[in-house]
Write a protein that holds these residues in place. Structure first.
Motif, PDB file in Angstrom:
ATOM      1  N   GLY A  60     -10.591 -20.863 -46.998  1.00  0.00           N
ATOM      2  CA  GLY A  60     -11.302 -20.280 -48.134  1.00  0.00           C
ATOM      3  C   GLY A  60     -11.770 -18.852 -47.913  1.00  0.00           C
ATOM      4  O   GLY A  60     -12.354 -18.253 -48.807  1.00  0.00           O
ATOM      5  N   LEU A  61     -11.527 -18.305 -46.733  1.00  0.00           N
ATOM      6  CA  LEU A  61     -11.884 -16.913 -46.460  1.00  0.00           C
ATOM      7  C   LEU A  61     -10.753 -15.991 -46.894  1.00  0.00           C
ATOM      8  O   LEU A  61      -9.589 -16.388 -46.906  1.00  0.00           O
ATOM      9  CB  LEU A  61     -12.156 -16.705 -44.971  1.00  0.00           C
ATOM     10  N   LEU A  62     -11.105 -14.765 -47.234  1.00  0.00           N
ATOM     11  CA  LEU A  62     -10.122 -13.731 -47.484  1.00  0.00           C
ATOM     12  C   LEU A  62      -9.812 -13.050 -46.159  1.00  0.00           C
ATOM     13  O   LEU A  62     -10.727 -12.815 -45.355  1.00  0.00           O
ATOM     14  CB  LEU A  62     -10.671 -12.684 -48.460  1.00  0.00           C
ATOM     15  N   TYR A  63      -8.544 -12.743 -45.918  1.00  0.00           N
ATOM     16  CA  TYR A  63      -8.148 -12.004 -44.726  1.00  0.00           C
ATOM     17  C   TYR A  63      -7.587 -10.668 -45.178  1.00  0.00           C
ATOM     18  O   TYR A  63      -6.852 -10.604 -46.163  1.00  0.00           O
ATOM     19  CB  TYR A  63      -7.134 -12.803 -43.903  1.00  0.00           C
ATOM     20  N   GLY A  64      -7.957  -9.603 -44.466  1.00  0.00           N
ATOM     21  CA  GLY A  64      -7.570  -8.270 -44.899  1.00  0.00           C
ATOM     22  C   GLY A  64      -7.142  -7.363 -43.768  1.00  0.00           C
ATOM     23  O   GLY A  64      -7.596  -7.504 -42.628  1.00  0.00           O
ATOM     24  N   CYS A  65      -6.262  -6.410 -44.100  1.00  0.00           N
ATOM     25  CA  CYS A  65      -5.763  -5.402 -43.164  1.00  0.00           C
ATOM     26  C   CYS A  65      -6.596  -4.129 -43.282  1.00  0.00           C
ATOM     27  O   CYS A  65      -6.838  -3.643 -44.385  1.00  0.00           O
ATOM     28  CB  CYS A  65      -4.310  -5.051 -43.493  1.00  0.00           C
ATOM     29  N   GLN A  66      -6.980  -3.611 -42.152  1.00  0.00           N
ATOM     30  CA  GLN A  66      -7.667  -2.325 -42.100  1.00  0.00           C
ATOM     31  C   GLN A  66      -6.974  -1.460 -41.053  1.00  0.00           C
ATOM     32  O   GLN A  66      -7.418  -1.362 -39.904  1.00  0.00           O
ATOM     33  CB  GLN A  66      -9.146  -2.506 -41.788  1.00  0.00           C
ATOM     34  N   GLY A  67      -5.880  -0.830 -41.466  1.00  0.00           N
ATOM     35  CA  GLY A  67      -5.106  -0.004 -40.555  1.00  0.00           C
ATOM     36  C   GLY A  67      -5.905   1.147 -39.984  1.00  0.00           C
ATOM     37  O   GLY A  67      -5.767   1.488 -38.803  1.00  0.00           O
ATOM     38  N   LYS A  69      -8.916   1.216 -39.204  1.00  0.00           N
ATOM     39  CA  LYS A  69      -9.829   0.710 -38.173  1.00  0.00           C
ATOM     40  C   LYS A  69      -9.095  -0.128 -37.125  1.00  0.00           C
ATOM     41  O   LYS A  69      -9.732  -0.752 -36.272  1.00  0.00           O
ATOM     42  CB  LYS A  69     -10.942  -0.123 -38.815  1.00  0.00           C
ATOM     43  N   SER A  70      -7.756  -0.186 -37.227  1.00  0.00           N
ATOM     44  CA  SER A  70      -6.910  -0.922 -36.267  1.00  0.00           C
ATOM     45  C   SER A  70      -7.345  -2.374 -36.105  1.00  0.00           C
ATOM     46  O   SER A  70      -7.440  -2.896 -34.998  1.00  0.00           O
ATOM     47  CB  SER A  70      -6.914  -0.231 -34.893  1.00  0.00           C
ATOM     48  N   ARG A  71      -7.590  -3.028 -37.259  1.00  0.00           N
ATOM     49  CA  ARG A  71      -8.042  -4.416 -37.172  1.00  0.00           C
ATOM     50  C   ARG A  71      -7.652  -5.227 -38.402  1.00  0.00           C
ATOM     51  O   ARG A  71      -7.333  -4.693 -39.461  1.00  0.00           O
ATOM     52  CB  ARG A  71      -9.550  -4.473 -36.982  1.00  0.00           C
ATOM     53  N   VAL A  72      -7.712  -6.547 -38.230  1.00  0.00           N
ATOM     54  CA  VAL A  72      -7.621  -7.514 -39.315  1.00  0.00           C
ATOM     55  C   VAL A  72      -8.973  -8.198 -39.373  1.00  0.00           C
ATOM     56  O   VAL A  72      -9.555  -8.527 -38.330  1.00  0.00           O
ATOM     57  CB  VAL A  72      -6.486  -8.539 -39.071  1.00  0.00           C
ATOM     58  N   ILE A  73      -9.475  -8.391 -40.589  1.00  0.00           N
ATOM     59  CA  ILE A  73     -10.801  -8.986 -40.756  1.00  0.00           C
ATOM     60  C   ILE A  73     -10.735 -10.236 -41.622  1.00  0.00           C
ATOM     61  O   ILE A  73      -9.765 -10.456 -42.342  1.00  0.00           O
ATOM     62  CB  ILE A  73     -11.797  -7.992 -41.397  1.00  0.00           C
ATOM     63  N   SER A  74     -11.801 -11.035 -41.544  1.00  0.00           N
ATOM     64  CA  SER A  74     -12.020 -12.091 -42.534  1.00  0.00           C
ATOM     65  C   SER A  74     -13.205 -11.641 -43.375  1.00  0.00           C
ATOM     66  O   SER A  74     -14.094 -10.925 -42.900  1.00  0.00           O
ATOM     67  CB  SER A  74     -12.297 -13.439 -41.870  1.00  0.00           C
ATOM     68  N   LEU A  75     -13.184 -12.064 -44.614  1.00  0.00           N
ATOM     69  CA  LEU A  75     -14.220 -11.684 -45.567  1.00  0.00           C
ATOM     70  C   LEU A  75     -14.611 -12.932 -46.348  1.00  0.00           C
ATOM     71  O   LEU A  75     -13.762 -13.574 -46.967  1.00  0.00           O
ATOM     72  CB  LEU A  75     -13.668 -10.609 -46.508  1.00  0.00           C
ATOM     73  N   ASP A  76     -15.869 -13.293 -46.291  1.00  0.00           N
ATOM     74  CA  ASP A  76     -16.361 -14.444 -47.052  1.00  0.00           C
ATOM     75  C   ASP A  76     -16.540 -13.995 -48.498  1.00  0.00           C
ATOM     76  O   ASP A  76     -17.364 -13.112 -48.772  1.00  0.00           O
ATOM     77  CB  ASP A  76     -17.682 -14.931 -46.470  1.00  0.00           C
ATOM     78  N   PRO A  77     -15.791 -14.577 -49.445  1.00  0.00           N
ATOM     79  CA  PRO A  77     -15.886 -14.123 -50.834  1.00  0.00           C
ATOM     80  C   PRO A  77     -17.226 -14.438 -51.492  1.00  0.00           C
ATOM     81  O   PRO A  77     -17.571 -13.844 -52.510  1.00  0.00           O
ATOM     82  CB  PRO A  77     -14.740 -14.851 -51.535  1.00  0.00           C
ATOM     83  N   GLN A  78     -18.004 -15.342 -50.909  1.00  0.00           N
ATOM     84  CA  GLN A  78     -19.312 -15.680 -51.470  1.00  0.00           C
ATOM     85  C   GLN A  78     -20.408 -14.750 -50.971  1.00  0.00           C
ATOM     86  O   GLN A  78     -21.199 -14.228 -51.741  1.00  0.00           O
ATOM     87  CB  GLN A  78     -19.680 -17.132 -51.128  1.00  0.00           C
ATOM     88  N   SER A  79     -20.445 -14.535 -49.660  1.00  0.00           N
ATOM     89  CA  SER A  79     -21.538 -13.749 -49.066  1.00  0.00           C
ATOM     90  C   SER A  79     -21.164 -12.293 -48.788  1.00  0.00           C
ATOM     91  O   SER A  79     -22.049 -11.465 -48.599  1.00  0.00           O
ATOM     92  CB  SER A  79     -21.976 -14.401 -47.752  1.00  0.00           C
ATOM     93  N   ALA A  81     -19.731 -11.445 -46.041  1.00  0.00           N
ATOM     94  CA  ALA A  81     -19.766 -11.289 -44.582  1.00  0.00           C
ATOM     95  C   ALA A  81     -18.383 -10.948 -44.047  1.00  0.00           C
ATOM     96  O   ALA A  81     -17.383 -11.568 -44.418  1.00  0.00           O
ATOM     97  CB  ALA A  81     -20.279 -12.568 -43.931  1.00  0.00           C
ATOM     98  N   VAL A  82     -18.325  -9.966 -43.149  1.00  0.00           N
ATOM     99  CA  VAL A  82     -17.079  -9.488 -42.554  1.00  0.00           C
ATOM    100  C   VAL A  82     -17.076  -9.814 -41.069  1.00  0.00           C
ATOM    101  O   VAL A  82     -18.068  -9.598 -40.379  1.00  0.00           O
ATOM    102  CB  VAL A  82     -16.939  -7.963 -42.755  1.00  0.00           C
ATOM    103  N   LYS A  83     -15.935 -10.344 -40.576  1.00  0.00           N
ATOM    104  CA  LYS A  83     -15.771 -10.619 -39.151  1.00  0.00           C
ATOM    105  C   LYS A  83     -14.413 -10.104 -38.702  1.00  0.00           C
ATOM    106  O   LYS A  83     -13.433 -10.214 -39.444  1.00  0.00           O
ATOM    107  CB  LYS A  83     -15.857 -12.124 -38.862  1.00  0.00           C
ATOM    108  N   GLU A  84     -14.356  -9.562 -37.497  1.00  0.00           N
ATOM    109  CA  GLU A  84     -13.077  -9.143 -36.933  1.00  0.00           C
ATOM    110  C   GLU A  84     -12.286 -10.366 -36.500  1.00  0.00           C
ATOM    111  O   GLU A  84     -12.819 -11.264 -35.854  1.00  0.00           O
ATOM    112  CB  GLU A  84     -13.281  -8.229 -35.725  1.00  0.00           C
TER     113      GLU A  84
END
Length: 180
Positions: A60-67, A69-79, A81-84
């Motif tokens: 249920g998390l969104l996953y995103g590319c951040q070229g 910042k050289s990273r892939v993150i998860s993003l909680d669509p409710q809160s 919150a961003v995590k590497e």
């Protein structure tokens, strides 16, 4: 008829939808990730992040590319919150499997890389594509398609249970024939 979902954006990218039909996207210039409600069309900001590829995972998390910042993150669509999820990568776009793998295109490295969500392991799994860009899984998750923005084809791979890829094959053409 077609209707605009969002207007006056700097650089829209990373469109995707959830199971309820809500629409998500990134404005790279804002920067921000937005959700557009399927029922009333109301747009809300989820996070102040620039993302070039965005997909929902099985959790249920969104996953995103951040070229940048050289990273892939998860993003909680409710809160919001961003995590590497992975660092020291050069992600452009991504696809997320039902069993917890993320495939990213690393355009500048000319490869497809797999990230295992359970372990965080980052492994190159597909190479030999001039400029891998867009990436998508078939509905059953058995085929991965990768567009080559610097070449002639969309390449397809068979996805295996362990997240590896095989049976690389040029399929759809990326160029239209010239009309004489």
């Amino acid at each position: 008829t077609w209707e605009p979902v969002a207007e006056d954006l700097g650089f829209a990218d990373a469109p995707c939808a959830d199971a309820d039909g809500n629409f998500y996207f990134s404005d790279m210039k804002a920067p921000a990730v937005y959700k557009v409600n399927a029922t009333d069309g109301k747009r809300v900001e989820i996070a102040k992040e620039a993302i070039s590829g965005l997909k929902f995972g099985p959790d249920g998390l969104l996953y995103g590319c951040q070229g940048a910042k050289s990273r892939v993150i998860s993003l909680d669509p409710q809160s919001g919150a961003v995590k590497e999820v992975a660092t020291n990568v050069a992600p452009n776009d991504l696809a997320v499997t039902a069993d917890g793998y993320i495939y990213i295109t690393e355009t500048k490295h000319q490869r497809v890389t797999r990230i295992a969500l359970k372990t965080g392991e980052v492994t190159p799994v597909g190479d030999g594509i001039t400029r891998p860009n867009g990436i998508a899984l078939s509905n059953d998750g058995g085929t991965l398609a990768v567009s080559d923005s610097g070449g002639e084809y969309v390449w397809t791979f068979r996805t295996l249970a362990d997240g590896s890829l095989d049976a690389k094959m040029p399929t759809m053409t990326m160029r239209l024939a010239i009309d004489p």
